[in-house]
Design an enzyme around this catalytic site. Sequence first.
Site, PDB file in Angstrom:
ATOM      1  N   LYS A  13       0.834  -1.207   0.000  1.00  0.00           N
ATOM      2  CA  LYS A  13       0.000   0.000   0.000  1.00  0.00           C
ATOM      3  C   LYS A  13       0.870   1.259   0.000  1.00  0.00           C
ATOM      4  CE  LYS A  13      -2.193  -1.000   3.881  1.00  0.00           C
ATOM      5  NZ  LYS A  13      -1.485  -2.236   4.260  1.00  0.00           N
ATOM      6  N   ARG A  88      -9.167   0.643   9.197  1.00  0.00           N
ATOM      7  CA  ARG A  88      -8.714  -0.717   9.475  1.00  0.00           C
ATOM      8  C   ARG A  88      -9.767  -1.527  10.223  1.00  0.00           C
ATOM      9  NH1 ARG A  88      -2.838   0.379   9.267  1.00  0.00           N
ATOM     10  NH2 ARG A  88      -1.655  -1.533   9.443  1.00  0.00           N
ATOM     11  N   ARG A 127      12.009  -6.200   4.862  1.00  0.00           N
ATOM     12  CA  ARG A 127      11.741  -4.794   4.497  1.00  0.00           C
ATOM     13  C   ARG A 127      12.626  -3.831   5.309  1.00  0.00           C
ATOM     14  NH1 ARG A 127       5.722  -2.266   4.894  1.00  0.00           N
ATOM     15  NH2 ARG A 127       5.983  -2.521   7.147  1.00  0.00           N
ATOM     16  N   ARG A 154      11.785  -1.583  10.758  1.00  0.00           N
ATOM     17  CA  ARG A 154      10.746  -1.180  11.704  1.00  0.00           C
ATOM     18  C   ARG A 154      10.683  -2.172  12.856  1.00  0.00           C
ATOM     19  NH1 ARG A 154       5.308   0.174   8.377  1.00  0.00           N
ATOM     20  NH2 ARG A 154       4.464  -0.955  10.179  1.00  0.00           N
ATOM     21  N   ARG A 165       0.217  -9.304  13.219  1.00  0.00           N
ATOM     22  CA  ARG A 165      -0.416  -8.255  12.396  1.00  0.00           C
ATOM     23  C   ARG A 165      -1.285  -8.884  11.308  1.00  0.00           C
ATOM     24  NH1 ARG A 165       4.712  -5.216  10.601  1.00  0.00           N
ATOM     25  NH2 ARG A 165       3.356  -3.772   9.498  1.00  0.00           N
TER      26      ARG A 165
HETATM   27  P1  AMP Z   1       1.195   0.460   9.211  1.00  0.00           P
HETATM   28  O1  AMP Z   1       2.382   1.339   8.996  1.00  0.00           O
HETATM   29  O2  AMP Z   1      -0.008   0.897   8.418  1.00  0.00           O
HETATM   30  O3  AMP Z   1       1.524  -1.017   9.011  1.00  0.00           O
HETATM   31  O4  AMP Z   1       0.779   0.619  10.746  1.00  0.00           O
HETATM   32  C1  AMP Z   1       1.671   0.276  11.792  1.00  0.00           C
HETATM   33  C2  AMP Z   1       0.893   0.097  13.078  1.00  0.00           C
HETATM   34  O5  AMP Z   1       0.238   1.323  13.441  1.00  0.00           O
HETATM   35  C3  AMP Z   1      -0.218  -0.934  13.036  1.00  0.00           C
HETATM   36  O6  AMP Z   1       0.259  -2.256  13.267  1.00  0.00           O
HETATM   37  C4  AMP Z   1      -1.133  -0.451  14.168  1.00  0.00           C
HETATM   38  O7  AMP Z   1      -0.582  -0.759  15.429  1.00  0.00           O
HETATM   39  C5  AMP Z   1      -1.048   1.060  14.008  1.00  0.00           C
HETATM   40  N1  AMP Z   1      -2.077   1.581  13.080  1.00  0.00           N
HETATM   41  C6  AMP Z   1      -1.869   2.194  11.868  1.00  0.00           C
HETATM   42  N2  AMP Z   1      -3.031   2.555  11.321  1.00  0.00           N
HETATM   43  C7  AMP Z   1      -4.003   2.159  12.165  1.00  0.00           C
HETATM   44  C8  AMP Z   1      -5.426   2.221  12.154  1.00  0.00           C
HETATM   45  N3  AMP Z   1      -6.101   2.766  11.111  1.00  0.00           N
HETATM   46  N4  AMP Z   1      -6.105   1.702  13.207  1.00  0.00           N
HETATM   47  C9  AMP Z   1      -5.458   1.159  14.259  1.00  0.00           C
HETATM   48  N5  AMP Z   1      -4.119   1.047  14.339  1.00  0.00           N
HETATM   49  C10 AMP Z   1      -3.394   1.553  13.315  1.00  0.00           C
END
Ligand code: AMP
Length: 209
Positions: A13, A88, A127, A154, A165
Amino acid sequence: MNIVLLGAPGAGKGTQAAKLVDTYHLCHISTGDILRAAVKDQTPLGVKAKGFMDAGDLVPDDLIIDLMKERMQQPDTAEGVILDGFPRTTTQAVALDGMLSSLNRPLDAALLIDVDSEVIVKRLTSRRMCRQCGYIGTDADAVCPKCGGEMYQRDDDNEATVRNRLDVYATSTAPLIDYYAGSNLLVKIDGDRAPEDVFVDVEKSLHLK
Ligand code: AMP
């Protein structure tokens, strides 16, 4: 144009959003990026979010919805947004519908970037991201190929957290596929290909090419 990018963590994404930004100068909003910046700066939101993020769990809906309500009011969103990592949960999707309708902006598409779970585990554990410009690369990139910055892994890209996740995605986020299919906004794209090939389909599905 207002677009939601759906897909498991690591589906691509962020990579596709970056290509859309480079090519069409749309406004990219990644809740993950906003939260990581908040954690780094130790803001009240960052302090609350850190434990959830480290475990690979979702940050509570109310925190995310408040954050997005504020972000969507910023002037740079007026021409349209690419939402990456939000919504999400169904609660977040319903809240987004409310935000967009109060701003009088329709949602144009929900693009599902589809990738098999085992491919994702391999992708995410190798990654790496650029500390300086956010470029997404792999463990083969010694330094950022875009800006020469330092590449790092990360905290949540270790295998155990990645698997959690993916479980969280299956339980809480995958129901959004039906949610957007129900309103005829869903476009499914095979994400298990080179990013450039995936992008061809992204552009086609948005009628940009
Ligand atoms: P991402 O970079 O999108 O993979 O997000 C990393 C982490 O941030 C996720 O594993 C969640 O802990 C948190 N996170 C990001 N976006 C959301 C969301 N829309 N709702 C809840 N947690 C989020």
